[in-house]
Design an enzyme around this catalytic site. Structure first.
Site, PDB file in Angstrom:
ATOM      1  N   TYR A  97       9.207  31.538  83.762  1.00 20.47           N
ATOM      2  CA  TYR A  97       9.414  32.832  84.420  1.00 20.47           C
ATOM      3  C   TYR A  97      10.844  32.922  84.939  1.00 20.47           C
ATOM      4  O   TYR A  97      11.490  33.969  84.828  1.00 20.47           O
ATOM      5  CB  TYR A  97       8.409  33.018  85.562  1.00 20.47           C
ATOM      6  CG  TYR A  97       6.977  33.071  85.071  1.00 20.47           C
ATOM      7  CD1 TYR A  97       6.452  34.241  84.545  1.00 20.47           C
ATOM      8  CD2 TYR A  97       6.164  31.948  85.130  1.00 20.47           C
ATOM      9  CE1 TYR A  97       5.149  34.299  84.077  1.00 20.47           C
ATOM     10  CE2 TYR A  97       4.855  31.993  84.670  1.00 20.47           C
ATOM     11  CZ  TYR A  97       4.354  33.171  84.142  1.00 20.47           C
ATOM     12  OH  TYR A  97       3.068  33.218  83.674  1.00 20.47           O
ATOM     13  N   ASN A 111       1.350  42.974  80.488  1.00 20.42           N
ATOM     14  CA  ASN A 111       1.707  43.228  79.095  1.00 20.42           C
ATOM     15  C   ASN A 111       0.515  43.852  78.369  1.00 20.42           C
ATOM     16  O   ASN A 111      -0.555  43.245  78.302  1.00 20.42           O
ATOM     17  CB  ASN A 111       2.098  41.898  78.432  1.00 20.42           C
ATOM     18  CG  ASN A 111       2.241  41.995  76.938  1.00 20.42           C
ATOM     19  OD1 ASN A 111       2.473  43.055  76.377  1.00 20.42           O
ATOM     20  ND2 ASN A 111       2.098  40.853  76.279  1.00 20.42           N
ATOM     21  N   CYS A 123       3.349  37.057  75.639  1.00 17.82           N
ATOM     22  CA  CYS A 123       3.325  36.656  77.051  1.00 17.82           C
ATOM     23  C   CYS A 123       2.719  35.265  77.220  1.00 17.82           C
ATOM     24  O   CYS A 123       2.970  34.600  78.228  1.00 17.82           O
ATOM     25  CB  CYS A 123       2.586  37.689  77.892  1.00 17.82           C
ATOM     26  SG  CYS A 123       0.936  38.086  77.324  1.00 17.82           S
ATOM     27  N   HIS A 124       1.975  34.801  76.228  1.00 11.97           N
ATOM     28  CA  HIS A 124       1.398  33.452  76.305  1.00 11.97           C
ATOM     29  C   HIS A 124       2.468  32.369  76.218  1.00 11.97           C
ATOM     30  O   HIS A 124       2.206  31.222  76.564  1.00 11.97           O
ATOM     31  CB  HIS A 124       0.341  33.262  75.204  1.00 11.97           C
ATOM     32  CG  HIS A 124       0.879  33.379  73.808  1.00 11.97           C
ATOM     33  ND1 HIS A 124       1.047  34.599  73.190  1.00 11.97           N
ATOM     34  CD2 HIS A 124       1.285  32.436  72.917  1.00 11.97           C
ATOM     35  CE1 HIS A 124       1.529  34.406  71.970  1.00 11.97           C
ATOM     36  NE2 HIS A 124       1.693  33.099  71.786  1.00 11.97           N
ATOM     37  N   GLU A 140       0.447  27.542  67.905  1.00  8.82           N
ATOM     38  CA  GLU A 140       1.818  27.811  67.471  1.00  8.82           C
ATOM     39  C   GLU A 140       2.622  26.521  67.343  1.00  8.82           C
ATOM     40  O   GLU A 140       3.398  26.374  66.392  1.00  8.82           O
ATOM     41  CB  GLU A 140       2.512  28.768  68.437  1.00  8.82           C
ATOM     42  CG  GLU A 140       1.995  30.181  68.310  1.00  8.82           C
ATOM     43  CD  GLU A 140       2.787  31.185  69.134  1.00  8.82           C
ATOM     44  OE1 GLU A 140       3.779  30.799  69.794  1.00  8.82           O
ATOM     45  OE2 GLU A 140       2.420  32.361  69.106  1.00  8.82           O
TER      46      GLU A 140
END
Length: 167
Positions: A97, A120, A128-129, A155
């Site tokens: 953040y 979001n 946002c993850h 990912e």
């Protein structure tokens, strides 16, 4: 303003896609925090979602790392700025953040960035993850921390497989 929606299955549970005037304006998981009321999604009609669904299927199959579906990001000017910055986080990577706040030129705004991140409206496509706490911890996710952890692991694993294929 015409809104339509459809539902699709995913490895992370059902997803609700919402379009406003034919442009993707929402992608919500079940039990997602800040999910608008169902009655605001409009009629159910899969017509405007063909490309978004194709790209999501390719993403979940590990074949797509970058989306190019047109998006309608409705929110405050600050929220939209944060969401556009989220789109800059590469697949398989994370940002804190604080790093996002610094990238926006507001290094003391990490809490405000976190609040905007949590609202979001287009999860997965607006990643946002990929935002984590300063210590590397998984903090907050509208779709639940379990899903966030699974998305990041997916990912990371898919990115490693792609790198291994190159060498």
């Amino acid at each position: 303003m015409k809104r339509l929606h459809t539902l699709i299955d995913s490895p992370y549970g059902p997803l609700t896609l919402v379009a406003t005037d034919g442009v993707l304006s929402g992608l919500y998981m079940t039990e997602q925090r800040h999910r608008p009321p169902e009655e605001t999604f409009g009629d159910r009609d899969p017509a405007p979602f063909g490309e978004a669904i194709s790209q999501l299927e390719a993403y979940f199959a590990g074949e797509l790392t970058e989306f190019d579906v047109p998006l309608r990001l409705d929110g405050t000017p600050f929220q939209r700025t944060v969401w556009h910055e989220l789109l800059q986080i590469p697949y398989g990577e994370t940002r804190t953040y604080g790093e996002l706040a610094a990238a926006l030129g507001k290094p003391n705004a990490s809490r405000a960035v976190g609040l905007a991140n949590g609202k979001n409206p287009i999860s997965v496509l607006v990643p946002c993850h990929r935002v984590i706490g300063a210590s590397g911890s998984l903090t907050g996710y509208g779709g639940g921390l379990d899903r966030k952890q699974r998305l990041l692991a997916f990912e990371g694993g898919a990115a490693r497989k792609a790198e291994d294929a190159l060498f």
